[in-house]
Write a protein that holds these residues in place. Structure first.
Motif, PDB file in Angstrom:
ATOM      1  N   ASP A   1       0.815  -1.214   0.000  1.00  0.00           N
ATOM      2  CA  ASP A   1       0.000   0.000   0.000  1.00  0.00           C
ATOM      3  C   ASP A   1       0.847   1.261   0.000  1.00  0.00           C
TER       4      ASP A   1
ATOM      5  N   ALA B   1       2.266   1.661  -3.477  1.00  0.00           N
ATOM      6  CA  ALA B   1       1.235   2.031  -4.447  1.00  0.00           C
ATOM      7  C   ALA B   1       0.794   3.480  -4.240  1.00  0.00           C
TER       8      ALA B   1
ATOM      9  N   THR C   1       1.268   6.564  -6.918  1.00  0.00           N
ATOM     10  CA  THR C   1       0.107   7.349  -7.351  1.00  0.00           C
ATOM     11  C   THR C   1       0.356   8.839  -7.147  1.00  0.00           C
TER      12      THR C   1
ATOM     13  N   VAL D   1      -6.651   3.611  -4.137  1.00  0.00           N
ATOM     14  CA  VAL D   1      -5.552   3.199  -3.259  1.00  0.00           C
ATOM     15  C   VAL D   1      -5.866   3.542  -1.812  1.00  0.00           C
TER      16      VAL D   1
END
Length: 1043
Positions: free
Chosen positions: A433, A436, A440, A503
């Motif tokens: 996480d 990611a 992003t 996300v």
């Protein structure tokens, strides 16, 4: 800046406050409608005129002008203020809550907040929850019929006490008047908020239709199945809208139906709103307001739109949706429950086998719990209000127990393996996480400096989680992040960055797996509402308890009672005691019924095994031996019509395993019932630790005590009772069968058996019922006639001693000797028991450290010493099963019979006369044809050999009480008896000499058994040659048989 309004925090706080106020209003409504709990002022006839006056003039009444009506309030002003204060403050809480909701809704509109359940889940959910909670509070307020009387009476008492009206009364009174028609007023209030509310509701179009599928669609999609794609079993379950996957359908329907009721203009202007609203109307007839309070949404909507202009077209839509629900909805929901039963069963079995899958597949568990909870609650609220339909069976579910059972199993798995879930998501957050989210953010073409710092802080916190030890609380980040990015003028608008929203949604779910699993379980699996639907809750339990295939799931019902504490709220502490009592009552009722059924199954198996064991007793072998002997000797065979008797063991022979015997059915029922105890060893209901197995043990203890007493077969009229050997065989069969129960369930059968048998040794058991000890004590002495069985208990011996002082009043020597023989039989049996106890050395094996000092003391003590010390040691030795020269039980019984007026010397004379009477009566025994000695039995046919035991022990006991020398007195008895018996040999013509030799042996037995007499003493009185000849004669009559 706009985010400084802390909108997300205010939504959370106001939702919690609103829930408390709503529960408070529901409580006041129930109190005011219950004649037993209603405030006394409303049932007092002297207050009737005051209440009528207040209701008629509310809120503008003058205490001076209406003094004649309000005089009773003035007299009791202090009591009224005290009694109604909490109610009045609760209504003020409603007013303050309304003010805060107004303020927050206006702030949200002014900030142009963006609502989308798929993008900013928590913010949108809390916003819609607040709207529904506020509307529910106002609706519940309008349902309190006595609200005006309560507020008016309180204000009158306040003004009488303080000289002026309560400051809050004018606004409070006006609010109560405004909400006489709550839905109309609420719809007017929400007019300015229609845009925001409609936007939030229409965002559900991405979720609600996808969740509102039929069971066939679920089945074709293989919903909740981990085995559908084995290759992806280890892949983490994730999607763009993870929190929406376990969002309650009931909550969504409440949002949609109440939301469009308040902002109804959208139904005429927006086709999506209208179709969405009708879709929700087709899913049920009732929605929950709070507790057991429900809204008949079709009736409410029809009445509401009928009062509005321009909404006449909506009424046919409502009627069409209602008709659809009545015809189709029950069957559709039934099929959903059938699907979920199998789906949850498969999910539970897989996760029990591989609990590590709880990490990647945690989302599946919460989805399964949420879907199941929705179906259970739908059935509960509709079962209370079944519509007129051709298929009412759709609103009852006899297999509900299975669904509840697997819901509880999943909850238990989550609790047992929470560390597995935490470890998995700790690594997921830091190693996936965080990366990611960082990628992003890096890919965003515009990211203001302040927002960049905030997002970077999120990334660094998630990345460093592997280094954090101890408990982690991440709720603050979850609350504030979405609200900040959902404000219309925010530099970074979340709606413009759907990838970022995806996300963040995923990370938000993973953080909840770290620190918020229990709260998530409350959201998805809380069934505390069943506390307020006791009748509906008890009905599926009753149905399932009658179905053998459902009995393994029954313990789910009492375990669900542990949820009920979750429905409490600090704003309404008055509910706590009632809910606790209701929870415990339901829990105990369920467990007692389960344990009763289990106990019945266990004891039926024990009874069957006891019957089979009884067939193997030696007393039934005579017929079998006779048949075999006749067959060997080729005697006449049984006729053709005679049915041959089945031999023991034939029940175990079967030609086909498909044939199910009655015992098979019993074992199946027991297996199913015991399997239900596996759900958990114990659980907590309002700080009470409940152990289901203890309920079973308690039931078994009660029932087993009754069974043992019934096995004694005591006939109160005839005083007949079962032989102890038969009773012992039955108890042994029961105990053996009971020990097999530990193969099914983890309970201490040994402790159970010990408790029961120890109780049976007392006069009454722990529940005040008679025991076998009492029955055998109370058994009439006629049961112990010569030739009968010899079994008796220690307590009976003490009671029989009561006969002896009256022996001299008996007419004739036969009565005296008969009663002495009975007592001898009783004492002989007792000594036989003691001998058996000594032979098996039970006490020596189990507590040698206790037995050795007792034996040493007994050997050291002599009857000639201090009698109190001697009796104390003998009493201890007797309790340990050791034989004593003087029986302490007899001594105690005889001593207790003496009165204050009795003289020891007088008693001594009576005892001596009794022994003389027995001695001179011995020749009469020769007249009885049953007085001959039988070598094969080692005694006389009519049990007169027991006279030796009776004479020795009774004489020792009575002379001990009278402080006389036992040996001296017994020697006198021996001289008299010898002299009388020697006279039998003087006349060979008399009838008395027929069994003379057998009676001679009785004299020898008295000396042989006595610790105070010896053979030398006997030879001084009675020639030994007579005894030798007597033994030779009785042995001549013994005939040996062979074969």
């Amino acid at each position: 800046m706009a985010y400084q309004f802390k909108l997300a925090e205010k939504l959370v706080i106001l939702n919690d406050r609103g829930q408390g106020v709503l529960i408070r209003m529901n409580h006041i409504k129930k109190v005011c409608t219950d004649p037993k709990r209603r405030p006394s002022y409303f049932t007092d006839k002297s207050m009737e005129s005051a209440i009528k006056y207040i209701n008629r003039k509310f809120p503008n009444f003058d205490i001076r002008g209406g003094s004649q009506h309000l005089s009773n309030i003035q007299k009791q002003k202090s009591a009224v203020l005290e009694g109604l204060h909490s109610y009045y403050e609760s209504f003020i809480d409603v007013m303050e809550f309304r003010d805060h909701v107004y303020e927050l809704l206006n702030t949200i509109d002014a900030s142009q907040c963006y609502f989308n359940i798929a993008v900013n889940f928590d913010f949108t959910k809390n916003y819609l929850d607040l709207i529904v909670t506020y509307a529910s509070v106002i609706y519940m307020l309008s349902r309190i019929d006595d609200k005006k009387a309560i507020v008016g009476m309180y204000n009158c008492a306040y003004e009488f006490s303080n000289g002026n009206s309560d400051p809050s009364f004018p606004r409070l009174g006006q609010m109560l008047i405004e909400y006489d028609h709550p839905w109309k007023k609420l719809s007017e209030e929400f007019g300015p908020h229609t845009k925001s509310v409609t936007e939030a509701l229409l965002s559900l179009l991405m979720v609600y239709p996808r969740r509102n599928l039929s069971a066939d669609q679920w089945r074709s999609a293989q919903l909740l199945s981990l085995l559908a794609s084995p290759a992806a079993m280890l892949s983490p379950a994730c999607c763009d809208t993870m929190a929406c996957e376990y969002l309650s359908m009931e909550a969504m329907e409440r949002w949609i139906l109440i939301g469009f009721l308040l902002c109804h203009s959208s139904l005429n202007t927006n086709a999506n709103s209208q179709n969405f609203w009708k879709m929700a109307l087709r899913n049920g007839l009732y929605i929950t307001v709070i507790r057991d309070e429900v809204l008949n949404i079709h009736k409410l909507s029809e009445d509401f739109f009928d009062s509005l202009k321009g909404y006449s077209k909506r009424i046919p839509d409502i009627k069409e949706c209602k008709e659809y629900v009545i015809i189709n909805c029950g069957a559709l929901r039934r099929e959903k429950r059938n699907f979920l039963r199998n789906a949850l069963k498969e999910l539970t079995k897989v996760l029990e086998d591989e609990p590590a899958l709880l990490g990647p597949k945690a989302l599946f568990v919460f989805m399964a719990l949420s879907f199941s909870r929705d179906e259970v609650l739908w059935l509960v609220r509709h079962a209370e209000n079944i519509p007129k339909t051709k298929t009412p069976e759709d609103y009852a579910d006899s297999q509900m127990a299975e669904l509840l059972y697997y819901m509880e199993k999943l909850r238990t798995l989550l609790a047992q393996h929470r560390y597995v879930i935490q470890r998995y998501h700790l690594q997921y957050l830091s190693q996936y996480d965080a990366l990611a989210l960082n990628d992003t953010i890096q890919g965003m073409y515009v990211c203001p400096e302040e927002e960049s710092v905030l997002m970077s802080s999120f990334v660094s916190t998630l990345s460093a989680m592997l280094l954090i030890s101890g408990n982690v609380r991440l709720s603050g980040g979850r609350i504030s992040s979405y609200a900040y990015t959902s404000i219309g003028k925010a530099p970074l608008a979340l709606k413009d960055y759907p990838e970022l929203a995806k996300v963040m949604n995923m990370a938000q779910f993973h953080t909840r797996m770290m620190d918020n699993v229990n709260e998530l379980l409350c959201e998805t699996a809380d069934l505390s509402i069943l506390c307020f639907h006791a009748r509906v809750f008890e009905k599926p339990f009753s149905q399932s308890s009658e179905d053998v295939s459902m009995q393994r799931n029954l313990t789910a019902f009492p375990v669900i009672c542990s949820h009920f504490s979750q429905c409490l709220h600090p704003l309404c502490p008055e509910e706590t005691e009632d809910i606790e009592n209701q929870s415990l009552k339901l829990c105990v009722t369920f467990l007692e019924e389960i344990s009763h059924q289990t106990c019945t199954a266990v004891l039926e198996i024990c009874a069957e095994q006891c019957n089979l064991h009884e067939k193997l007793l030696p007393k039934h072998s005579a017929e079998t031996i006779s048949t075999a002997r006749n067959k060997k000797l080729k005697k006449s065979l049984p006729k053709k019509g005679d049915v041959p008797k089945e031999k023991p063991g034939t029940e175990s022979l079967r030609k086909d395993r498909v044939i199910v015997t009655n015992l098979d059915k019993m074992h199946q029922a027991l297996t199913e019932l015991c399997a239900s105890y596996s759900i958990c060893a114990d659980f907590t209901v309002f700080k009470h630790i409940i152990v289901p197995a203890e309920f079973l043990l308690a039931q078994l203890e009660i029932r087993l005590n009754k069974v043992i007493v019934q096995m004694a077969n005591y006939n109160q009229r005839t005083h007949e009772i079962a032989q102890p050997s038969d009773l012992l065989a039955g108890i042994q069969a029961y105990v053996t069968s009971l020990h097999s129960l530990s193969c099914y369930i983890n309970i201490d059968v040994t402790r159970l058996v010990k408790n029961v048998l120890l109780q049976q040794m007392q006069p009454l058991d722990s529940y005040g019922a008679q025991t076998i000890t009492t029955l055998y004590i109370n058994c009439d002495t006629k049961a112990f006639t010569p030739g009968g069985w010899l079994h008796q208990t220690k307590n009976q011996i003490a009671l029989k001693v009561m006969f002896f002082p009256k022996f001299l009043s008996c007419r004739g020597s036969e009565n005296v000797l008969k009663k002495m023989t009975i007592v001898g039989v009783i004492l002989s049996f007792r000594f036989m028991i003691q001998d058996a106890l000594e032979e098996v050395n039970i006490m020596d094996r189990h507590c040698p450290f206790l037995m050795r000092p007792i034996k040493c003391l007994k050997d050291f003590i002599y009857p000639d010493g201090d009698i109190k010390v001697t009796l104390g040691v003998y009493e201890m030795a007797s309790a340990a099963g050791l034989p004593c020269e003087i029986d302490p039980a007899l001594v105690s019984a005889i001593a207790n019979m003496q009165t204050d007026n009795s003289s020891i010397e007088e008693e001594f004379k009576i005892t001596c006369l009794l022994l003389v009477f027995i001695a001179v009566s011995l020749p009469t025994l020769c007249l009885d044809p049953n007085s001959f000695y039988r070598r094969e039995r080692g005694g006389h046919q009519n049990n007169i050999h027991c006279l030796a035991t009776a004479v020795n022990h009774l004489a020792a006991a009575m002379f001990t009480v009278q402080r006389k020398n036992i040996q001296t007195q017994l020697q006198e008895f021996l001289k008299v008896a010898s002299s009388i018996l020697l006279q039998l040999g003087q006349n060979v013509e008399r009838v008395e000499i027929k069994n003379r030799d057998s009676v001679y042996l009785l004299l020898h037995m008295i000396v042989e058994q006595s610790p105070f007499l010896s053979q030398d003493m006997l030879e001084m009185c009675f020639p030994y040659v007579l005894l030798r000849n007597a033994y030779r004669e009785v042995h001549k009559t013994f005939i040996h048989t062979m074969g």
